[in-house]
Structure formats: structure tokens, C-alpha cells
Design a protein around this motif. Structure first.
Motif, PDB file in Angstrom:
ATOM      1  N   LEU A   1      31.998  24.742  45.064  1.00 48.73           N
ATOM      2  CA  LEU A   1      31.484  26.001  45.600  1.00 48.73           C
ATOM      3  C   LEU A   1      30.200  25.734  46.377  1.00 48.73           C
ATOM      4  O   LEU A   1      29.249  25.163  45.848  1.00 48.73           O
ATOM      5  N   GLU A   2      30.190  26.139  47.652  1.00 48.54           N
ATOM      6  CA  GLU A   2      28.995  25.984  48.487  1.00 48.54           C
ATOM      7  C   GLU A   2      28.111  27.219  48.439  1.00 48.54           C
ATOM      8  O   GLU A   2      26.893  27.119  48.415  1.00 48.54           O
ATOM      9  N   ARG A   3      28.763  28.391  48.428  1.00 48.39           N
ATOM     10  CA  ARG A   3      27.989  29.637  48.497  1.00 48.39           C
ATOM     11  C   ARG A   3      28.887  30.798  48.106  1.00 48.39           C
ATOM     12  O   ARG A   3      30.104  30.740  48.248  1.00 48.39           O
ATOM     13  N   SER A   4      28.268  31.876  47.614  1.00 45.04           N
ATOM     14  CA  SER A   4      29.029  33.090  47.318  1.00 45.04           C
ATOM     15  C   SER A   4      28.206  34.307  47.692  1.00 45.04           C
ATOM     16  O   SER A   4      26.974  34.242  47.783  1.00 45.04           O
ATOM     17  N   TRP A   5      28.900  35.402  47.924  1.00 46.43           N
ATOM     18  CA  TRP A   5      28.285  36.673  48.300  1.00 46.43           C
ATOM     19  C   TRP A   5      28.856  37.763  47.413  1.00 46.43           C
ATOM     20  O   TRP A   5      30.082  37.877  47.276  1.00 46.43           O
ATOM     21  N   ASP A   6      28.005  38.577  46.810  1.00 46.51           N
ATOM     22  CA  ASP A   6      28.454  39.730  46.031  1.00 46.51           C
ATOM     23  C   ASP A   6      28.901  40.832  46.987  1.00 46.51           C
ATOM     24  O   ASP A   6      28.261  41.056  48.024  1.00 46.51           O
ATOM     25  N   LEU A   7      29.967  41.500  46.609  1.00 47.21           N
ATOM     26  CA  LEU A   7      30.476  42.609  47.416  1.00 47.21           C
ATOM     27  C   LEU A   7      30.100  43.938  46.772  1.00 47.21           C
ATOM     28  O   LEU A   7      30.161  44.069  45.550  1.00 47.21           O
ATOM     29  N   PRO A   8      29.739  44.928  47.570  1.00 46.26           N
ATOM     30  CA  PRO A   8      29.388  46.243  47.011  1.00 46.26           C
ATOM     31  C   PRO A   8      30.648  46.998  46.567  1.00 46.26           C
ATOM     32  O   PRO A   8      31.769  46.703  47.010  1.00 46.26           O
ATOM     33  N   ALA A   9      30.467  47.983  45.719  1.00 45.06           N
ATOM     34  CA  ALA A   9      31.587  48.776  45.188  1.00 45.06           C
ATOM     35  C   ALA A   9      32.378  49.460  46.299  1.00 45.06           C
ATOM     36  O   ALA A   9      33.596  49.635  46.169  1.00 45.06           O
ATOM     37  N   GLU A  10      31.737  49.813  47.389  1.00 45.43           N
ATOM     38  CA  GLU A  10      32.425  50.540  48.467  1.00 45.43           C
ATOM     39  C   GLU A  10      33.521  49.721  49.153  1.00 45.43           C
ATOM     40  O   GLU A  10      34.365  50.265  49.858  1.00 45.43           O
ATOM     41  N   VAL A  11      33.548  48.420  48.950  1.00 46.60           N
ATOM     42  CA  VAL A  11      34.555  47.576  49.589  1.00 46.60           C
ATOM     43  C   VAL A  11      35.871  47.535  48.793  1.00 46.60           C
ATOM     44  O   VAL A  11      36.895  47.106  49.309  1.00 46.60           O
ATOM     45  N   ILE A  12      35.867  48.039  47.571  1.00 47.03           N
ATOM     46  CA  ILE A  12      37.050  47.950  46.709  1.00 47.03           C
ATOM     47  C   ILE A  12      38.253  48.691  47.277  1.00 47.03           C
ATOM     48  O   ILE A  12      39.356  48.161  47.314  1.00 47.03           O
ATOM     49  N   GLU A  13      38.083  49.908  47.714  1.00 46.60           N
ATOM     50  CA  GLU A  13      39.233  50.667  48.216  1.00 46.60           C
ATOM     51  C   GLU A  13      39.897  49.981  49.410  1.00 46.60           C
ATOM     52  O   GLU A  13      41.110  49.846  49.429  1.00 46.60           O
ATOM     53  N   PRO A  14      39.134  49.505  50.395  1.00 45.87           N
ATOM     54  CA  PRO A  14      39.792  48.781  51.486  1.00 45.87           C
ATOM     55  C   PRO A  14      40.475  47.490  51.023  1.00 45.87           C
ATOM     56  O   PRO A  14      41.485  47.083  51.581  1.00 45.87           O
ATOM     57  N   LEU A  15      39.947  46.847  49.972  1.00 40.97           N
ATOM     58  CA  LEU A  15      40.555  45.618  49.469  1.00 40.97           C
ATOM     59  C   LEU A  15      41.884  45.870  48.769  1.00 40.97           C
ATOM     60  O   LEU A  15      42.751  44.996  48.746  1.00 40.97           O
ATOM     61  N   ARG A  16      42.051  47.040  48.169  1.00 41.60           N
ATOM     62  CA  ARG A  16      43.277  47.349  47.405  1.00 41.60           C
ATOM     63  C   ARG A  16      44.551  47.141  48.223  1.00 41.60           C
ATOM     64  O   ARG A  16      45.585  46.784  47.681  1.00 41.60           O
ATOM     65  N   ALA A  17      44.481  47.328  49.516  1.00 44.87           N
ATOM     66  CA  ALA A  17      45.660  47.152  50.364  1.00 44.87           C
ATOM     67  C   ALA A  17      46.018  45.672  50.533  1.00 44.87           C
ATOM     68  O   ALA A  17      47.136  45.353  50.916  1.00 44.87           O
ATOM     69  N   GLN A  18      45.079  44.782  50.229  1.00 42.34           N
ATOM     70  CA  GLN A  18      45.276  43.352  50.483  1.00 42.34           C
ATOM     71  C   GLN A  18      45.411  42.496  49.225  1.00 42.34           C
ATOM     72  O   GLN A  18      46.076  41.464  49.262  1.00 42.34           O
ATOM     73  N   VAL A  19      44.740  42.884  48.137  1.00 39.91           N
ATOM     74  CA  VAL A  19      44.726  42.082  46.910  1.00 39.91           C
ATOM     75  C   VAL A  19      44.936  42.983  45.699  1.00 39.91           C
ATOM     76  O   VAL A  19      44.796  44.206  45.787  1.00 39.91           O
ATOM     77  N   GLU A  20      45.230  42.372  44.570  1.00 39.74           N
ATOM     78  CA  GLU A  20      45.385  43.145  43.333  1.00 39.74           C
ATOM     79  C   GLU A  20      44.002  43.463  42.768  1.00 39.74           C
ATOM     80  O   GLU A  20      43.162  42.571  42.620  1.00 39.74           O
ATOM     81  N   VAL A  21      43.784  44.741  42.473  1.00 43.69           N
ATOM     82  CA  VAL A  21      42.503  45.205  41.947  1.00 43.69           C
ATOM     83  C   VAL A  21      42.781  46.012  40.682  1.00 43.69           C
ATOM     84  O   VAL A  21      43.703  46.825  40.647  1.00 43.69           O
ATOM     85  N   THR A  22      41.990  45.785  39.628  1.00 40.28           N
ATOM     86  CA  THR A  22      42.170  46.523  38.376  1.00 40.28           C
ATOM     87  C   THR A  22      41.765  47.980  38.571  1.00 40.28           C
ATOM     88  O   THR A  22      41.064  48.316  39.527  1.00 40.28           O
ATOM     89  N   PRO A  23      42.161  48.860  37.643  1.00 36.84           N
ATOM     90  CA  PRO A  23      41.709  50.258  37.716  1.00 36.84           C
ATOM     91  C   PRO A  23      40.181  50.383  37.679  1.00 36.84           C
ATOM     92  O   PRO A  23      39.621  51.339  38.215  1.00 36.84           O
TER      93      PRO A  23
END
Length: 80
Positions: free
Chosen positions: A16-38
Motif C-alpha cells: 500500500l502506497e497511499r489511501s484516501w478516506d471517502l465521505p458518506a455522500e459517495v456511498i449512494e453513487p458507489l452502490r451502482a458499481q460495488v456491493e455496499v452493506t445496508p
């Protein structure tokens, strides 16, 4: 421990070289692309695609190179 959704960039040595935390607002757009828990956490690690990069790039201060195979989206436990 707290769970956060992250973008991770690995190097040619698979470390791992680097990581970035994602804000909660990005979850809904991600649901169309990856599996997300409730609860809103990304299940597993997902290789970066052009569609994922379009969603997460605003929160990553490096240009995402999808073709490199070094970029992933997932969640991680971190100390609170």
C-alpha cells in the motif's frame, strides 16, 4: 474501531502506497458499481474501473490511472 470507505493505491511491489478516506455522500453513487452493506460500507476490495474513478476522483488528490491495476475501492477498520 471505526470502519471507513477508502480508495487505496498499491505499488508495483503490492504494498500500500497511499489511501484516501471517502465521505458518506459517495456511498449512494458507489452502490451502482460495488456491493455496499445496508450500513454503507463497501464489501470487499474492488478494482478501480473508469466508472468508479469518476465517482471517487473528487476525493483523491492524485490522478487515478485505472489501467495500472494499482487502484482499489473498499473499506477498512481504523482506530477511533
Amino acid at each position: 474501531m471505526v470502519v471507513v470507505n477508502v480508495v487505496e493505491k498499491f505499488g508495483v511491489d503490492d504494498l500500500l502506497e497511499r489511501s484516501w478516506d471517502l465521505p458518506a455522500e459517495v456511498i449512494e453513487p458507489l452502490r451502482a458499481q460495488v456491493e455496499v452493506t445496508p450500513d454503507g460500507w463497501v464489501v470487499d476490495m474492488w478494482p478501480m474501473t473508469a466508472q468508479l474513478a469518476a465517482v471517487v476522483q473528487p476525493w483523491v488528490d492524485e490522478s487515478i490511472v485505472v489501467e495500472s491495476g494499482f487502484w482499489f475501492v473498499g473499506s477498512a477498520q481504523v482506530a477511533a
